[in-house]
Design an enzyme around this catalytic site. Structure first.
Site, PDB file in Angstrom:
ATOM      1  N   ILE A 222       0.843  -1.191   0.000  1.00 38.48           N
ATOM      2  CA  ILE A 222       0.000   0.000   0.000  1.00 38.48           C
ATOM      3  C   ILE A 222       0.883   1.247   0.000  1.00 38.48           C
ATOM      4  O   ILE A 222       1.541   1.560   0.998  1.00 38.48           O
ATOM      5  CB  ILE A 222      -0.940   0.021   1.222  1.00 38.48           C
ATOM      6  CG1 ILE A 222      -1.819  -1.240   1.244  1.00 38.48           C
ATOM      7  CG2 ILE A 222      -1.791   1.289   1.225  1.00 38.48           C
ATOM      8  CD1 ILE A 222      -2.697  -1.344   2.479  1.00 38.48           C
ATOM      9  N   ASP A 223       0.914   1.937  -1.140  1.00 40.22           N
ATOM     10  CA  ASP A 223       1.633   3.208  -1.249  1.00 40.22           C
ATOM     11  C   ASP A 223       0.638   4.340  -1.032  1.00 40.22           C
ATOM     12  O   ASP A 223      -0.462   4.312  -1.578  1.00 40.22           O
ATOM     13  CB  ASP A 223       2.267   3.357  -2.635  1.00 40.22           C
ATOM     14  CG  ASP A 223       3.247   2.244  -2.967  1.00 40.22           C
ATOM     15  OD1 ASP A 223       3.913   1.756  -2.034  1.00 40.22           O
ATOM     16  OD2 ASP A 223       3.330   1.873  -4.155  1.00 40.22           O
ATOM     17  N   TYR A 224       1.040   5.340  -0.269  1.00 42.42           N
ATOM     18  CA  TYR A 224       0.101   6.434  -0.009  1.00 42.42           C
ATOM     19  C   TYR A 224       0.829   7.771   0.110  1.00 42.42           C
ATOM     20  O   TYR A 224       2.026   7.837   0.400  1.00 42.42           O
ATOM     21  CB  TYR A 224      -0.702   6.162   1.281  1.00 42.42           C
ATOM     22  CG  TYR A 224       0.128   6.268   2.543  1.00 42.42           C
ATOM     23  CD1 TYR A 224       0.205   7.467   3.247  1.00 42.42           C
ATOM     24  CD2 TYR A 224       0.868   5.187   3.008  1.00 42.42           C
ATOM     25  CE1 TYR A 224       0.989   7.584   4.390  1.00 42.42           C
ATOM     26  CE2 TYR A 224       1.654   5.292   4.145  1.00 42.42           C
ATOM     27  CZ  TYR A 224       1.709   6.488   4.830  1.00 42.42           C
ATOM     28  OH  TYR A 224       2.497   6.609   5.952  1.00 42.42           O
TER      29      TYR A 224
END
Length: 253
Positions: free
Chosen positions: A129-131
């Site tokens: 999960i990149d944010y």
């Protein structure tokens, strides 16, 4: 309780090892196999390899590179990048990886996470999960190498991925990538308190104190880093390194 871990996260591009800053400005580091040999000598417990072009360019995972890494690697490793199907996961595992990290396809075809967990076991399936913040300062999940905003909240997305069958989450702050300014402890803590599966935190590590903080204060199961393990200092002189066994024991105990 699972043992805490400190994990080098190594980025692949054109079969070489690179490091990015905020998912841009990639700097060539060298041959990934040479890095693996050094990490072998330093008795690292686990490695993560992410191909940063595979999903963005709809490329196949570099199976031969994965096989080459597996031949030299003494420790378990996870591969991520360009994974879109069960057949690809099967080939990656057959090539020697113990886990696969799925990012873009987890958003576009979430059923893949469910099906993969059913076939290979949830412990094999890591959702990455990149944010980062949008224009209004709200944290949102990005895919396609940080180029596509899904408008998803990282915490609710993490819960969704756990419910689909992911056995582990790899949480990466785009804004802290390569900056060596410390982990996003607040977001890591929000996610670890919302899910029951292990969470690997990545993005921003600059020293042993950062590892200790994200593991002990924010509740991460593992601390991953790139720049800290491949650069001599913030001046970006290349040097593959890893804490000595005494330092590691102090951090994870």
């Amino acid at each position: 309780m699972a043992l805490k871990r400190i994990i080098p996260c190594l980025l692949l591009r054109d079969h070489g090892l690179v490091k990015t800053v905020k998912f841009n400005k990639s700097i060539y580091i060298g041959d990934p196999i040479n890095a693996v040999k050094i990490f072998n000598e330093k008795e690292v417990d686990e490695l993560v390899f992410l191909d940063i072009d595979a999903s963005r360019k709809n490329m196949e995972p570099p199976y031969q590179v994965i096989r080459d890494i597996a031949t030299e690697c003494f420790m378990p490793f996870c591969y991520g990048g360009g994974i879109r199907s069960i057949d690809q996961i099967r080939e990656i595992i057959a090539s020697g990886a113990e886990k696969v990290a799925i990012n873009t396809a987890a958003y576009y075809t979430p059923k893949l996470i469910h099906d993969a967990a059913e076939i290979f076991g949830s412990s094999t399936i890591v959702v990455s999960i990149d944010y980062k913040k949008n224009l209004f300062g709200k944290e949102q999940v990005f895919v396609k190498g940080g180029n596509k905003n899904t408008k998803k909240d990282p915490v609710s997305y993490a819960i969704e991925m756990e419910e689909l069958g992911a056995g582990e989450l790899f949480i990466n702050s785009i804004e802290r990538d390569g900056m060596m300014t410390g982990y996003d402890l607040e977001m890591v803590e929000k996610i670890t308190e919302s899910v029951s599966i292990p969470v690997i935190a990545c993005g921003g590590a600059s020293g042993l104190d950062d590892f200790n903080a994200v593991l002990s204060k924010a509740g991460a199961s593992a601390a991953a880093a790139g720049s800290f393990f491949v650069f001599q200092s913030k001046k970006k002189g290349v040097l593959i390194s890893y804490p000595n066994p005494v330092e590691v024991k102090e951090i994870i105990s």
